[in-house]
Design a protein around this motif. Structure first.
Motif, PDB file in Angstrom:
ATOM      1  N   VAL A 163      -2.235   7.938  -6.770  1.00  0.00           N
ATOM      2  CA  VAL A 163      -3.221   6.938  -6.350  1.00  0.00           C
ATOM      3  C   VAL A 163      -4.408   7.658  -5.700  1.00  0.00           C
ATOM      4  O   VAL A 163      -4.225   8.624  -4.958  1.00  0.00           O
ATOM      5  N   ARG A 164      -5.617   7.185  -6.035  1.00  0.00           N
ATOM      6  CA  ARG A 164      -6.815   7.713  -5.359  1.00  0.00           C
ATOM      7  C   ARG A 164      -7.147   6.773  -4.218  1.00  0.00           C
ATOM      8  O   ARG A 164      -7.221   5.560  -4.410  1.00  0.00           O
ATOM      9  N   ARG A 165      -7.341   7.348  -3.029  1.00  0.00           N
ATOM     10  CA  ARG A 165      -7.624   6.507  -1.859  1.00  0.00           C
ATOM     11  C   ARG A 165      -8.926   6.946  -1.233  1.00  0.00           C
ATOM     12  O   ARG A 165      -9.167   8.146  -1.077  1.00  0.00           O
ATOM     13  N   ARG A 166      -9.784   5.993  -0.899  1.00  0.00           N
ATOM     14  CA  ARG A 166     -11.031   6.323  -0.203  1.00  0.00           C
ATOM     15  C   ARG A 166     -11.187   5.400   0.995  1.00  0.00           C
ATOM     16  O   ARG A 166     -11.261   4.178   0.856  1.00  0.00           O
ATOM     17  N   ASP A 167     -11.176   6.010   2.198  1.00  0.00           N
ATOM     18  CA  ASP A 167     -11.412   5.208   3.399  1.00  0.00           C
ATOM     19  C   ASP A 167     -12.877   4.832   3.430  1.00  0.00           C
ATOM     20  O   ASP A 167     -13.741   5.667   3.167  1.00  0.00           O
ATOM     21  N   ARG A 178       0.804  -1.239   0.000  1.00  0.00           N
ATOM     22  CA  ARG A 178       0.000   0.000   0.000  1.00  0.00           C
ATOM     23  C   ARG A 178       0.831   1.282   0.000  1.00  0.00           C
ATOM     24  O   ARG A 178       0.452   2.265  -0.627  1.00  0.00           O
ATOM     25  N   GLU A 215      -8.200   1.670  -3.037  1.00  0.00           N
ATOM     26  CA  GLU A 215      -7.121   2.463  -3.636  1.00  0.00           C
ATOM     27  C   GLU A 215      -7.003   2.098  -5.102  1.00  0.00           C
ATOM     28  O   GLU A 215      -6.941   0.917  -5.445  1.00  0.00           O
ATOM     29  N   SER A 216      -6.990   3.130  -5.948  1.00  0.00           N
ATOM     30  CA  SER A 216      -6.854   2.908  -7.388  1.00  0.00           C
ATOM     31  C   SER A 216      -5.791   3.842  -7.935  1.00  0.00           C
ATOM     32  O   SER A 216      -5.948   5.065  -7.865  1.00  0.00           O
ATOM     33  N   ALA A 230     -10.206   0.254   2.859  1.00  0.00           N
ATOM     34  CA  ALA A 230     -10.135   1.377   1.924  1.00  0.00           C
ATOM     35  C   ALA A 230     -10.182   0.825   0.504  1.00  0.00           C
ATOM     36  O   ALA A 230     -10.011  -0.380   0.301  1.00  0.00           O
ATOM     37  N   GLU A 290      -1.052  -5.115  -4.069  1.00  0.00           N
ATOM     38  CA  GLU A 290      -1.739  -3.979  -3.438  1.00  0.00           C
ATOM     39  C   GLU A 290      -1.141  -2.621  -3.777  1.00  0.00           C
ATOM     40  O   GLU A 290      -1.765  -1.598  -3.492  1.00  0.00           O
ATOM     41  N   HIS A 306      -3.753  -2.022  -6.523  1.00  0.00           N
ATOM     42  CA  HIS A 306      -5.201  -2.020  -6.222  1.00  0.00           C
ATOM     43  C   HIS A 306      -5.419  -2.476  -4.791  1.00  0.00           C
ATOM     44  O   HIS A 306      -4.855  -3.484  -4.368  1.00  0.00           O
TER      45      HIS A 306
END
Ligand SMILES: Cc1cc2nc3c(=O)[nH]c(=O)nc-3n(C[C@H](O)[C@H](O)[C@H](O)COP(=O)(O)OP(=O)(O)OC[C@H]3O[C@@H](n4cnc5c(N)ncnc54)[C@H](O)[C@@H]3O)c2cc1C
Length: 396
Positions: free
Chosen positions: A177-181, A165, A272-273, A270, A287, A290
């Protein structure tokens, strides 16, 4: 730094399950491969449901025979709506028999899988292992140079970023990287129980996420219990008797009396892309490429497909005399992985959101969707096949 760099065709950074698999698969193609990964005991008690082609890949790499005995076959999957809401989905049951398979896959604890991968990696003469970490990574026009914590310098035409990560490789490649919790946490632990699981994995859908009981050999299961972070902390703090009781209640006693085994972990969830899967002579696998929540057991299965694809693409390029880190080769990897990773991430995200949603129409839609899958044979079989691997990858 110590002297002139040691030069490789390919350097893999990170020795988690995705990195080890990539390193073995790449070395098998004949590429002079370096693996930069600390020898360290596997840190948690997670297990992995290896689906469809994942075990075929591990078999081809001569890994699977080393751990197969310690894995449990997954022959059926049951989804139970345990939301207690007004509109509930019917129970849906998927059986591998229905699509002509002995099993969907196998559940194995990650420590056992890692030991088998490590043993295979140690046998390969074309794979040089450094018990070390990458400290600096600098891609340039002809190669990537890597400085290690121990002060070594390596150079490679292609770097595989399998460093998880917080990927330094991804940063060095200049990939955002786009991360969304997700505001959810997964508590993991293993249990023994008095009733046989009959190789059925059961997923209870609660309003805070799924709680899954996945078979292990014997009368044992691994549990992934997704809930709100505070609830996960509360469960984590229970003593063994209390957690055993809570797990038994959550499983509606389908496994009989439950006894938790030592070892628990919590994972904040989360999505992550990354913007790209490869750039500047660096290709991402696992990871670093992704992160998805543990719904439908897709994470490492995707990571193993990354490893298989980069080995095929780089191996074929080298056999044709191409530079394995060239933009053309990286573009092939990008196009091989894009649809698989993005479509799975989207599907998992929608499944998770539909479960958490308090919005009545969304709940109806979810219930209707599951009802259709449960009652319409061709749709159910399609869902099962797609769950194993995307249709465009299947040979038959
Ligand atoms: C609760 C839970 C349940 C799951 N269940 C499933 C499942 O059933 N099926 C499934 O397919 N997936 C599952 N997953 C997902 C799966 O566990 C992950 O996809 C997988 O572990 C990721 O492996 P990896 O090798 O990419 O990363 P990691 O295991 O994180 O490995 C990365 C490695 O790189 C090393 N590293 C980092 N930086 C450096 C550096 N600079 N130099 C050298 N090394 C470095 C790290 O030390 C680490 O060893 C689950 C995940 C969770 C959280």
């Amino acid at each position: 730094m110590n002297g002139a760099p040691q030069v490789y065709d390919i350097a893999v950074i990170g020795g988690g399950p995705a990195g080890l698999t990539a390193a073995i698969a790449l070395a098998e193609t004949g590429a002079k491969t370096a693996l930069l990964a600390r020898h360290a005991p596997y840190a948690d008690n997670r297990t992995t449901a290896l689906l469809g082609a994942s075990t075929d890949l591990l078999e081809r790499l001569d890994v699977w025979r080393r751990c197969r005995d310690q894995a449990a076959a997954l022959q059926a999957m049951r989804l139970v709506d345990d939301t207690g809401r007004l509109i509930r989905a019917p129970e849906v049951r998927f059986s591998s028999e229905e699509i002509g398979l002995d099993q969907f896959g196998f559940n194995i604890d990650n420590r056992t899988l890692m030991a088998a991968l490590e043993a295979r990696a140690a046998e390969l003469s074309g794979l040089t292992r450094f018990d070390d970490e990458a400290e600096t990574i600098h891609p340039d026009a002809a190669e990537v140079s890597i400085g290690t914590r121990a002060g070594k310098t390596l150079a490679a035409r292609l770097v595989i970023g399998a460093d998880g990560r917080q990927s330094l490789s991804r940063e060095a490649a200049g990939i955002d990287v786009r991360r969304r919790d997700l505001g959810q946490s997964a508590l993991t632990f293993n249990i023994g129980h008095t009733h046989p699981h009959k190789n059925i994995s059961t997923e209870f859908h609660t309003p805070h996420g799924p709680c899954v009981f996945v078979p292990l050999p014997g009368n044992r299961c691994s549990v992934v219990w997704v809930s709100a972070p505070k609830e996960a902390e509360r469960l984590m703090a229970l003593d063994d008797d209390e957690l055993s009781e809570a797990a038994e209640r959550q499983s509606h006693s389908i496994l009989g009396r439950v006894r938790v085994e030592p070892g628990r972990n919590i994972f904040p969830l989360a999505i992550e892309s990354p913007g790209q899967f490869a750039r500047n002579r660096i290709a991402l696998v696992g990871e670093s490429a992704h992160v998805v929540p543990p719904i439908g057991a897709q994470g490492l299965n995707l990571g193993l497909r990354d490893a298989a694809d980069i080995a095929d693409i780089a191996g074929q390029a080298m056999s044709l005399g191409e530079d394995p880190g060239s933009p053309q080769v990286l573009a092939r990897y990008q196009s091989a992985r894009r649809s698989d990773v993005w479509s799975r991430t989207l599907t998992i995200d929608i499944a998770n959101r539909s479960l958490l949603s308090d919005f009545l129409p969304m709940q109806s839609l979810r219930a209707a969707g599951l009802h259709l899958i449960g009652s319409v044979g061709p749709l159910r079989r399609l869902a099962m096949r797609e769950g194993l691997a995307p249709s465009w990858r299947r040979v038959s």
